[in-house]
Design an enzyme around this catalytic site. Structure first.
Site, PDB file in Angstrom:
ATOM      1  N   ASP A   1       5.299  35.570  33.643  1.00  0.00           N
ATOM      2  CA  ASP A   1       4.358  35.193  32.573  1.00  0.00           C
ATOM      3  C   ASP A   1       2.868  35.338  32.909  1.00  0.00           C
ATOM      4  OD1 ASP A   1       6.769  34.529  31.492  1.00  0.00           O
ATOM      5  OD2 ASP A   1       6.344  32.400  31.190  1.00  0.00           O
TER       6      ASP A   1
ATOM      7  N   GLU B   1       6.506  35.053  28.129  1.00  0.00           N
ATOM      8  CA  GLU B   1       6.972  34.025  27.189  1.00  0.00           C
ATOM      9  C   GLU B   1       6.409  34.346  25.805  1.00  0.00           C
ATOM     10  OE1 GLU B   1       6.252  29.951  28.340  1.00  0.00           O
ATOM     11  OE2 GLU B   1       6.831  29.197  26.366  1.00  0.00           O
TER      12      GLU B   1
ATOM     13  N   LYS C   1      10.870  36.494  26.782  1.00  0.00           N
ATOM     14  CA  LYS C   1      11.760  35.314  26.803  1.00  0.00           C
ATOM     15  C   LYS C   1      11.226  34.228  25.870  1.00  0.00           C
ATOM     16  CE  LYS C   1       9.618  33.369  31.008  1.00  0.00           C
ATOM     17  NZ  LYS C   1       9.006  32.176  30.456  1.00  0.00           N
TER      18      LYS C   1
ATOM     19  N   LYS D   1      11.383  28.669  28.686  1.00  0.00           N
ATOM     20  CA  LYS D   1      10.662  28.574  29.952  1.00  0.00           C
ATOM     21  C   LYS D   1      11.420  29.340  31.036  1.00  0.00           C
ATOM     22  CE  LYS D   1       7.739  25.991  27.815  1.00  0.00           C
ATOM     23  NZ  LYS D   1       6.562  26.663  27.249  1.00  0.00           N
TER      24      LYS D   1
ATOM     25  N   VAL E   1       3.140  32.275  36.912  1.00  0.00           N
ATOM     26  CA  VAL E   1       2.711  30.973  36.372  1.00  0.00           C
ATOM     27  C   VAL E   1       3.691  30.472  35.318  1.00  0.00           C
ATOM     28  CG1 VAL E   1       0.293  31.519  36.792  1.00  0.00           C
ATOM     29  CG2 VAL E   1       1.254  32.065  34.569  1.00  0.00           C
ATOM     30  N   THR E   2       3.659  29.151  35.070  1.00  0.00           N
ATOM     31  CA  THR E   2       3.062  28.152  35.931  1.00  0.00           C
ATOM     32  C   THR E   2       4.150  27.631  36.871  1.00  0.00           C
ATOM     33  OG1 THR E   2       3.509  26.325  34.382  1.00  0.00           O
ATOM     34  CG2 THR E   2       1.398  27.428  34.158  1.00  0.00           C
TER      35      THR E   2
ATOM     36  N   CYS F   1       7.538  27.536  34.018  1.00  0.00           N
ATOM     37  CA  CYS F   1       8.393  28.728  33.897  1.00  0.00           C
ATOM     38  C   CYS F   1       8.887  29.259  35.241  1.00  0.00           C
ATOM     39  CB  CYS F   1       7.665  29.805  33.110  1.00  0.00           C
ATOM     40  SG  CYS F   1       7.454  29.300  31.381  1.00  0.00           S
TER      41      CYS F   1
ATOM     42  N   GLN G   1      15.727  19.550  51.385  1.00  0.00           N
ATOM     43  CA  GLN G   1      17.183  19.436  51.542  1.00  0.00           C
ATOM     44  C   GLN G   1      17.795  20.775  51.976  1.00  0.00           C
ATOM     45  OE1 GLN G   1      19.029  16.808  48.395  1.00  0.00           O
ATOM     46  NE2 GLN G   1      17.089  17.298  47.370  1.00  0.00           N
TER      47      GLN G   1
HETATM   48  C1  C5J Z   1       4.795  28.917  31.549  1.00  0.00           C
HETATM   49  C2  C5J Z   1       4.195  27.185  29.982  1.00  0.00           C
HETATM   50  N1  C5J Z   1       4.814  30.225  31.680  1.00  0.00           N
HETATM   51  N2  C5J Z   1       3.594  26.443  30.894  1.00  0.00           N
HETATM   52  N3  C5J Z   1       4.696  28.406  30.291  1.00  0.00           N
HETATM   53  O1  C5J Z   1       4.816  28.203  32.533  1.00  0.00           O
HETATM   54  O2  C5J Z   1       4.281  26.794  28.831  1.00  0.00           O
END
Ligand code: C5J
Length: 238
Positions: free
Chosen positions: A25, A73, A130, A133, A158-159, A163, A203
């Site tokens: 993204d 996205e 997509k 997320k 990101v972020t 996502c 873990q």
């Molecule tokens: C992504 C969002 N790409 N934060 N989207 O992280 O809405």
């Protein structure tokens, strides 16, 4: 076999034709003024800092001829793939589908939905639009990876906690070996990024591994030296 120093322990790549770079993204909606990220009240500067590092990794993968996937996205223009819960969420003035400074917000094909100019995909790279997320939800990502025999995914973008993390968790549950590049991912909230890195590698690597861009670039270059020597030796013995 290529071994990349990582946390919680070295990340092993059995062969370079099994690995793909996944850039999540890196679109104008999240990184430029007037996009969805800023409309939600976020400061975009945090995200822009990683652009040169993502570009360096992208160039390394391009240089080596390795597989590259970009995700975006975004929603259909009639919003038929946008659940009402996502559409309603938040109290911002502009919502998904409304007209913003870069066209309709988070709508596929609008100027704001393009990948930023610095990271524009090349024709041989796969772009996965997509609606969610996670990049596996309602997309053909899995079949594309299967077609190419990919088993190992290196994540940037990101972020971090939204996502990127969602996609890594989806990939981990589907059996992919996932590595996140610490300095090539960003959040509007630095403490969320830090917590996500810790969660992923806790873990014994419950979701996957984390490493730095330098380690990846160095590991892929060392492998090239090795191949170079093998080729030279073979030639010498002919
Ligand atoms: C992504 C969002 N790409 N934060 N989207 O992280 O809405």
């Amino acid at each position: 076999m290529v071994s990349i120093p990582a946390q919680p322990y070295d990340y092993e790549l059995p062969s370079l034709d099994r690995v793909a770079l996944v850039i999540i993204d890196m679109q104008r909606d999240f990184l430029e003024s007037g996009g969805f990220g800023e409309v939600l009240g976020n400061e975009i500067g945090q995200l822009r800092q990683i652009v040169p590092t993502v570009r360096q990794i992208l160039d390394t993968f391009r240089d080596r001829g390795l597989s590259i996937f970009h995700t975006l996205e975004g929603h259909q223009s009639d919003l038929s793939d946008c659940p009402p819960s996502k559409l309603k969420r938040g109290k911002s003035q502009l919502k998904i589908g409304d007209l913003g400074k870069m066209g309709r917000i988070l709508i596929l094909g609008e100027p704001g939905n393009e990948i930023i100019p610095e990271l524009q995909p090349l024709p041989n790279e796969v772009v996965i639009p997509k609606p969610g997320k996670g990049a596996f939800y309602q997309t053909n990502l899995r079949s594309c990876l299967q077609q190419q025999g990919i088993t190992h995914l290196i994540f940037t973008g990101v972020t971090t906690e939204v996502c990127v993390q969602t996609t890594m968790r989806e990939a981990n549950d589907r059996g992919y070996e996932c590595l996140l590049v610490e300095d090539a991912t960003a959040s509007y909230f630095p403490k969320f990024k830090q917590s996500t890195l810790e969660m992923i590698r806790a873990q014994g690597g419950i979701v996957g591994w984390t490493t730095t861009s330098n380690q990846i670039i160095q590991a892929l270059s060392l492998d090239r030296d090795l191949e170079g020597k093998i080729t030279t030796n073979n030639r010498a013995s002919v």
